[in-house]
Every structure is written in C-alpha cells, then in structure tokens.
Design a protein around this motif. Structure first.
Motif, PDB file in Angstrom:
ATOM      1  N   ASP A 132       6.434   1.574   6.397  1.00  0.00           N
ATOM      2  CA  ASP A 132       5.032   1.131   6.314  1.00  0.00           C
ATOM      3  C   ASP A 132       4.267   2.086   5.427  1.00  0.00           C
ATOM      4  N   ASP A 133       4.201   1.906   4.140  1.00  0.00           N
ATOM      5  CA  ASP A 133       4.629   0.692   3.476  1.00  0.00           C
ATOM      6  C   ASP A 133       5.420   1.090   2.229  1.00  0.00           C
TER       7      ASP A 133
ATOM      8  N   GLU B  17      -5.098   1.751   2.966  1.00  0.00           N
ATOM      9  CA  GLU B  17      -4.929   0.592   3.848  1.00  0.00           C
ATOM     10  C   GLU B  17      -5.005   1.036   5.298  1.00  0.00           C
ATOM     11  N   GLU B  18      -4.352   2.153   5.597  1.00  0.00           N
ATOM     12  CA  GLU B  18      -4.294   2.627   6.987  1.00  0.00           C
ATOM     13  C   GLU B  18      -5.675   3.044   7.486  1.00  0.00           C
TER      14      GLU B  18
ATOM     15  N   HIS C 115       0.836  -1.207   0.000  1.00  0.00           N
ATOM     16  CA  HIS C 115       0.000   0.000   0.000  1.00  0.00           C
ATOM     17  C   HIS C 115       0.867   1.252   0.000  1.00  0.00           C
TER      18      HIS C 115
ATOM     19  N   ASP D  76       4.102  -5.878   3.949  1.00  0.00           N
ATOM     20  CA  ASP D  76       3.740  -4.769   4.839  1.00  0.00           C
ATOM     21  C   ASP D  76       4.746  -4.714   5.993  1.00  0.00           C
ATOM     22  N   ALA D  77       4.555  -3.796   6.922  1.00  0.00           N
ATOM     23  CA  ALA D  77       5.499  -3.645   8.028  1.00  0.00           C
ATOM     24  C   ALA D  77       4.779  -3.158   9.258  1.00  0.00           C
TER      25      ALA D  77
HETATM   26 ZN   LIG Z   1       1.019  -0.963   6.505  1.00  0.00          ZN
END
Ligand SMILES: [Zn+2]
Length: 782
Positions: free
Chosen positions: A137-138, A170-171, A125, A197-198
């Motif tokens: 992220d990300d 995404e967030e 994302h 992702d992270a």
């Molecule tokens: Zn993420």
C-alpha cells in the motif's frame, strides 16, 4: 423409503459442496509471470524487482518526509530512463475534513500532450503511512505503473492519450489526488481513471468501485479483464466502511473508471510488516494485469463521453461478467413476485398447502434467522468480553479466523435443523417453500427499489424458485398431485442458485469487515438455508438429528478453538502504539499507549507504572490511551501566533475570520489545531507573502472542529480560516513527530505479537492558546 425422503437434501448438500469447491478454485489469485514474460505483458516479477529498488530499505515515506523526497526522485529517474518526461505538481491543499498539506505529485504523459482531447488516467500513490514502508500500500502499484509505463512504450499508441499520476499524501487524506483534480490543467481533459490501491498485502485484485456510468464501464471491463472479480454489492458494502482511496477524489471530479484493490492479510496493512518481503507476487500480477487491461480498454474505447446508465453486475466465478441495466431490476422483481404469488395460489387451491402451513413456515424461518443471528452475535460479544476477539471499533480481526468463520455458518445450519424438526409436519415441504420463496421475493422487490446493486442474488433466486415450481404448479392444477422428483426440483434449483451467489460473497466477507462478518455470515447463510428448509422438512428424522448434532459440534468446536488460539501472532500482531506526550500548559510528561484490544498489554504494564484505566489522549479527543508518568525532556512547544484579530460583523450570524501562523519549533512534521466543540471551521486557506490566494481556500464539511497540517515546513505556515458557530476562545495546539523522543524501553517491551501502526510511535507536544486577546483583557488576564 428413507432414501427417497432424503434424496433432495443429499442432492442439495452435494451441490452446495461443489459450489464451495468451485468458489475456492475460482477466487484464488493468479499465477505470477516471471522476468522472462514477453515484454508487452505485465510481469509481477519485473514489478517486484522495481518495488525492491524503490522501498526495499523498509523506510516509511509519509507526506513531506525526506524519505518521500528520495523515493520521488527514484520514481522520476525511472520514468526518465523509460523515455518519459515526468512533471512534478505541488501546492497547498486541504481536504473536506480539515487535513491540509503540500503534496508533490508525479504526472507523466504518454506520447505528448493531450491538448483538448479527452484522456484516461492511471493512478497510484507513492506515500506511505508513517508506521511502515507501504510496500503493498501502495508501493506495489507504483512499481506496477512503472512496469505498465514500459509496456505502453512497447505497444502501439492508444486512441486516447494516457496520463500516469503518482499521487502524494493519499494516506494523510487524498491530498495529492485532490490537488490534481482541483488544480492541474490536465485534470480537465481526463474522463476516466483507473486507480490501484491495497488494503492488505495479498489476495486477488477486486474491482470494488466504479463510476456512475457503469453500464458503459462494465461492458469495457468485461471485454478487457481476463479474471473478473467484482459485483455491484461490493460497492454497497464499501460505502459502509470508513476507507477512502484516491478514487473518491476522481469521482468528485466526475471521472468514470475502475478502482482495484487487494485486501488479504489486512493484519499487515499500515504496519511495518507491509514490507517487500510480505509483498505477494500473485496479488501484484492480478492487480497489474487488471490495471493494464482496464486502462487499455478505456484508452481504446471509441469515445470517452460515457452514456449515462447504471447496471447491476457480478462475475460468474471469475470466468465471466453478468450485467443488466438497473432499471430492469424492479420490473423483473415484480414479475417474479407475481409468478410466485400465482403458484402459491394454485398450490393453496389444489390443497398442496394451507395458509396456516405457510404462516407456520414463515414463523419458522424468522425464528431460525433470529435465533441464529442472536446466538452468533451473543457469542461474538462474549468473545470480545473475554478478550478473545478485539472490539469492533478497532481492527477486529484475529490471527486464526477459520474456526469462527465455520462456526458462524454452522450456527445457521443448527437453527435451520432445529426449526425443521419443530415444524416438519406443521409446515411441511410447501409451507416452508412458499414462505421462503415469498420472503425472498419481498426482499428482492425491496432491494430492487432501494438498493439495486444488492438485489441480484435475490432476483436470480426468486426467478429460479418461480421457474422450478412451474412443473409442480401445472401438475397440481391438472392432477391435484405433484410427484417427489418434481417437488424436490422446486427446492433444489433456488437453493443452488442462492448458494451459488452467496458463497463468493462469504469468501470475502470476513476479510472485508473483520469479526462483525460472523453474525452477518450467519444471517446470509440463514437467508440462503430458508430455501433448503422444505427439503429438511421431508427428510427422515434420523438425518435431521445428525445434521443438528454435527452443526452443534462444529459451532461449539469453532468457539472453543477461538478461545484456545492466540488472538494475535507475530504474523498477525496487535496494533499497539507508544507515544511520548509533553503538556506544555501543566509541565506534565506522559507515556501513552494505544492498543486495539483496549487492554494494556502485559509486557508494557510490567515496563512502566501505567494507570489501569484508559483516558482520552486530550480534552475532547475520542481516542483513549493508557497513561504513565515519563521523565521530562526540554522539548520546545509549538508556536501559534495570531496574525489578524477576529472581527465580528454587526448584525451578521456569529462568525469570525482568523489568520494564524503555526510553526513547530522542534521541526515536527504534523500540527493539529483542536477547537472547542461549538466552534466549527468553515473555510481554510494558506496565506503567502502575496496574501491569501482564493484558489487556495477550501470549504470544509460543516461541523469540522479541528485542522491538521501534515508535512509542515520548518518555518511553519500562515493559515486563514473562518470559524462558524461559537467564536472559539481557545484552541489546543499539538505538534507531532514520528518516533519517540523518550521511551525506547517501551518500544523494546512491546511483544513480538504487537506492532506499531498508522502514525506509528509518536512524540507530541501540546499546549492551549487563547484566540481572543480582547476578551482576555476584559477579563483582566493581561
Ligand atoms: Zn493506499
């Protein structure tokens, strides 16, 4: 004499020390490859150069922001320059919890359209949280996707088409991924996805989530990934965490696949510190190489029609993958249990142990476990009480966790040592051995039956115990004795097996869970140490007292260090958000401070007259904040207009349909609608000039009492929604903009050991609106 008594214990200690060293060596991140790496392999340095270009300015780019639009253009241009034809997909979408928005995804196809053929997806994302630039992220994964896109062009075409998906929103709540799986025609041909992702900025890349057909998946993973780091227990733990990634949406669409993330330095996650400077080349190398390898393995698999079947799996110190089908677990667990029961019967009949000794051994094991966990949990509660560890409901990590990580383990050793002194004679070697082995066998059968993914360590240990005791059982059966070497072996093998399994888990436990990992580490270590208790029972009294003294010293030292060390540091800051709130109903304006520690930071307390007792941010809200009166700015209130009146259907269950136009007169990008507790939003959709498109109506989880729109257009949106339960009479409306309209001095007063996070510092205007004009008229309000 003493040497022979202590031999087993010393061998166990040496073996565990070796396993610990092997764990640290195995789970180090890989060495990053430079810009001169061959063009067909993944290079972290090339990815970081792209990352620097994309988000090096440090500007956050949440859903709907101008910075997100700019970043999207940059990504599209890069794909175009690589010879791809990127396509944008946008549309209004709501997730199951009532977060809605208009994400814009970037969809890229390798080598033309898949048509009717099955395809493989690689996803990351590009949006960030409002508080920080999201380099790890990300952004790192987006840069990695561009590096992978370049590599794919340089390699022969795979058997199955590949789609690259860079999602938006995404967030905010997986909005872009949901839009793709619900509405994009290509989503129907995708059979498997790899998601990058992270939840941090460093560390090795863990494969922590797969699809349901994971027997098939893990065979591919094993063949493809050079440094596997995964196990079926990660996913069991992950399901307990409040985190989600786009992979959740992919699984809802029945895709198989792999979800990779790195989780080191979680203190920087979702803060301004998640910047390019703090991006970690090793983490990006490991994750990028894993992503490429997993994608290639899927794209070249003979078929993407995954055969059903689940496995229990784990990596062998990141060198190999061990897996077996889940259905083998319970029979194997039962066989191991039967073997152990048979051995126990032989030992009992041969007079090596009595029933009473086994019972005492088991009571001792339970006492050691309970006292250690209670002690560690009590110390944690105390540390939280004196503000040395943040409360468990927030981000409960500290800047220096090592002392308590060690202390948590030492507490288990202390308890095991104490119990071994107490019951050395009363339980003896075999009393502890049989009790420990049977306890593990019961846990093995229970996990095999109900949580197979978590069963593998118990299963391997129980089997090791059963095999290791065979020589002694045979010897007791034939000669009624068992020599010391054979006896020590019976304890050593299961002890080294269980520590071999749990040490890699302990390595990631605190990183994953925060300080609640300490009592859990104590529990896990305690369960493992039960296998060492037989050796402790036969060791000399002097060795036992030394172990107890050393463990007590280390545990006390760990607690003292934790008390003395700072909870937060510049590298590991406390999360403190400053907010400016306008209550349009009362005309009141306030500064609000929200912080992890639930204690108002001194620098902020000195900067304004904050009420010392935190209160909810709004009526019915869960989050608490400290309040201080603020000067009033003339900010226009959010507009909410009832376009269509609710109508009750006679005889039907109470339910009503609303159409509301919502707009932020000051151009704030987020709007929240909060309904009274009994009024649940059942379905929500976007109304356009053409009316409500049914494809744009989303069912929510029952009990949803709020709606959130992220990336609100300047002219607002018209929402249609059904309210189940009580008919809402009023709704609270908030609009939220990023940054402070007033209160810069408070941002400057935030110490170097604190940072904004998540939504960051925000300005909120709040009002209450009646949804039921008819009732108001009856009440004489008009
Ligand atoms: Zn993420």
């Amino acid at each position: 004499m003493d040497a022979a008594r202590n031999r087993g214990l010393l061998l166990a200690a040496a073996g565990i020390a070796l396993l610990l060293a092997a764990t640290f060596a195995a789970y180090r991140p890989v060495a990053p490859l430079g810009a001169d790496a061959p063009p067909t392999v993944f290079s972290a340095h090339r990815a970081i150069a792209i990352l620097q270009d994309l988000v090096g300015n440090g500007v956050p780019h949440p859903l709907g922001s101008p910075a997100a639009a700019q970043l999207r253009d940059d990504i599209v241009n890069r794909f175009s320059a690589l010879g791809y034809a990127p396509e944008l997909q946008s549309g209004f979408v709501c997730n199951d919890y009532g977060v809605c928005g208009n994400p814009v995804n970037i969809v890229v196809q390798l080598a033309g359209s898949p048509g009717e053929r099955n395809a493989v997806l690689l996803a990351a994302h590009y949006d960030s949280v409002p508080a920080g630039p999201g380099a790890s992220d990300d952004g790192a994964a987006v840069a990695s996707l561009l590096e992978i896109a370049r590599i794919l062009k340089a390699r022969p075409a795979p058997r199955h088409p590949i789609i690259l998906l860079i999602t938006d929103g995404e967030e905010a709540g997986l909005l872009g991924a949901l839009l793709f799986v619900r509405e994009h025609p290509l989503s129907k041909v995708v059979k498997a996805a790899v998601n990058l992702d992270a939840r941090g900025t460093s560390g090795p890349s863990l494969m922590f989530e797969t699809g349901a057909a994971n027997t098939w998946l893990m065979r591919l993973y094993e063949s493809a990934v050079a440094r596997p780091m995964t196990n079926s227990l990660f996913y069991v733990v992950y399901r307990q965490l409040p985190n989600d990634t786009d992979f959740t949406a992919f699984k809802q669409a029945d895709y198989q696949g792999f979800n990779f993330a790195f989780i080191g330095n979680v203190g920087r996650y979702h803060t301004p510190l998640d910047n390019v400077v703090n991006a970690d080349a090793s983490a990006i190398q490991h994750q990028g190489a894993n992503g490429l390898a997993a994608l290639t393995a899927l794209a070249n698999a003979p078929s993407l029609d995954a055969p059903a079947g689940e496995s229990v799996f784990f990596d062998g110190y990141s060198r190999t993958l061990i897996a077996w089908r889940s259905e083998f677990t319970l029979p194997a667990a039962l066989l191991a249990l039967i073997l152990l029961v048979a051995e126990a019967a032989i030992l009992l009949r041969g007079g090596a142990v009595t029933g009473r000794q086994i019972l005492r051994g088991w009571v001792g094991i339970l006492c050691a476990l309970a006292s250690a966990v209670v002690l560690c949990a009590g110390l944690l509660a105390l540390l939280i009480e004196v503000d040395k560890v943040p409360a468990l409901d927030g981000a409960s990590w500290v800047s220096q966790p090592l002392p308590m990580n060690v202390a948590a383990v030492a507490i288990s050793v202390l308890a095991a040592g104490a119990v071994s002194v107490w019951l050395a004679r009363l339980a003896g070697f075999w009393g502890f051995w049989v009790a420990a082995a049977l306890q593990l066998a019961v846990l093995c059968v229970a996990t095999a039956a109900f949580l197979p993914g978590a069963s593998y360590i118990f299963l391997l240990t129980t089997m090791a115990a059963g095999l290791a005791a065979l020589p002694c059982a045979v010897s007791v059966l034939t000669t009624r004795t068992c020599n010391a070497w054979t006896r020590d072996l019976a304890a050593l093998l299961p002890a080294l097996t269980i520590f071999g399994g749990v040490l890699p888990l302990l390595r990631f436990l605190y990183m994953s869970l925060g300080s609640v990992a300490w009592p859990l580490s104590t529990l896990v270590t305690g369960l493992s140490l039960a296998t060492v208790l037989p050796l402790l029972a036969v060791a000399s009294g002097r060795v036992r007292s030394r172990i107890i003294a050393a463990a007590a010293l280390v545990a006390a030292g760990g607690v003292v260090c934790t008390v003395c060390l700072p909870v937060y540091s510049a590298a590991w800051p406390e999360r403190v958000n400053v907010e400016y709130w306008v209550d349009a109903d009362t005309g009141q304006t306030n500064y609000l401070v929200r912080c992890d520690s639930s204690r108002l930071p001194a620098t902020l307390a000195a900067a304004a007259h904050f009420d010392p007792v935190p209160r909810p941010r709004f009526a019915g809200g869960a989050a608490q904040a400290f309040y201080a009166a603020a000067p009033r700015l003339a900010l226009p209130e959010p507009e909410l207009q009832l376009d269509s009146l609710p109508s009750m259907v006679p005889g039907a269950a109470p339910s009503s349909h609303f159409e509301l136009h919502v707009r932020s007169a000051r151009g704030a990008p987020e709007v929240f609608l909060v309904f009274p507790a009994g009024a649940h939003v059942a379905e929500v959709g976007l109304v356009t000039a053409a009316g409500l498109a049914r494809a744009n109506a989303y069912k929510l989880h029952s009990g949803a009492t709020w709606l959130e729109i992220v990336g609100l257009p300047a002219d607002g949106v018209t929402l249609s929604f059904d309210a189940a339960g009580d008919q809402p009479a009023t709704v609270q409306v908030f609009d939220q903009s990023y940054g402070l309209a007033e209160g810069g001095f408070l941002q400057r007063a935030r110490s170097a050991r604190a940072t904004s996070s998540q939504d960051g510092d925000v300005t909120v205007v709040h009002r209450t609106v009646s949804l039921n004009p008819a009732a108001d008229r009856r009440d004489g309000k008009h």
